[in-house]
Design a protein around this motif. Structure first.
Motif, PDB file in Angstrom:
ATOM      1  N   GLU A 105       0.723  -1.113   0.054  1.00 51.84           N
ATOM      2  CA  GLU A 105      -0.043  -0.119   0.012  1.00 51.84           C
ATOM      3  C   GLU A 105       0.893   1.164   0.115  1.00 51.84           C
ATOM      4  O   GLU A 105       0.580   2.183   0.660  1.00 51.84           O
ATOM      5  N   ALA A 107       1.905   4.584  -0.874  1.00 53.41           N
ATOM      6  CA  ALA A 107       1.085   5.827  -1.147  1.00 53.41           C
ATOM      7  C   ALA A 107       2.245   6.986  -1.858  1.00 53.41           C
ATOM      8  O   ALA A 107       3.216   6.921  -1.277  1.00 53.41           O
ATOM      9  N   LYS A 129      -1.717   4.691  -5.073  1.00 54.43           N
ATOM     10  CA  LYS A 129      -1.164   3.619  -4.253  1.00 54.43           C
ATOM     11  C   LYS A 129      -0.772   2.307  -5.128  1.00 54.43           C
ATOM     12  O   LYS A 129      -1.406   2.090  -5.970  1.00 54.43           O
TER      13      LYS A 129
END
Length: 145
Positions: A105, A107, A129
């Protein structure tokens, strides 16, 4: 303050500028069948747990904790067991490959740059992401979506 342009927002605008206006400018969302989102969220959670080193046999309990111990209907329960079967199969398939998870994940937010003029937008940034960044077989860095 700059607005954020994601892949989802750009795809929505391409499909229907009015839908983009309702969703991203007005903050309105459709009311209706949330089943596809529920399924996608469970799969995504399961894959993320596997990437973090959670054992495949421990994942059903974690997902049940996240989404509640009871199902609304038989269809939702059937979806749950199908997803667990897919996640266990995924874990089995990739268990012996040399895949080191660097990040999950991940970002990012970067300036949106005009490719012709190389100028940065004063109104927009691009963001999103990356599901996983991995090192494959001890050498290559790969992004997995």
């Amino acid at each position: 303050m700059k607005q954020i342009l994601t892949y989802s927002r750009a795809a929505c605008f391409k499909l229907c500028p009015q839908k983009n206006n309702f969703m991203y400018e007005q903050g309105l969302r459709p009311v209706g069948d949330r089943r596809p989102l529920w399924i996608g969220n469970m799969v995504h959670l399961g894959l993320d747990l596997l990437a973090q080193g959670v054992g495949a046999l421990d994942i059903p309990g974690v997902i049940l904790q996240e989404y509640g111990e009871s199902f609304r209907d038989v269809e939702q329960e059937r979806d749950f067991y199908a997803i667990i079967s897919l996640l266990v199969g995924y874990a089995w398939r990739w268990q012996n490959d040399q895949i080191e998870v660097i990040a999950t994940e991940f970002a990012y937010q970067v300036p949106l740059v005009n490719p012709e003029t190389k100028s940065r937008s004063i109104l927009w940034d691009s963001a999103g992401k990356i599901d996983k960044i991995v090192r494959y077989q001890g050498r290559k860095l790969l992004a997995i979506e």
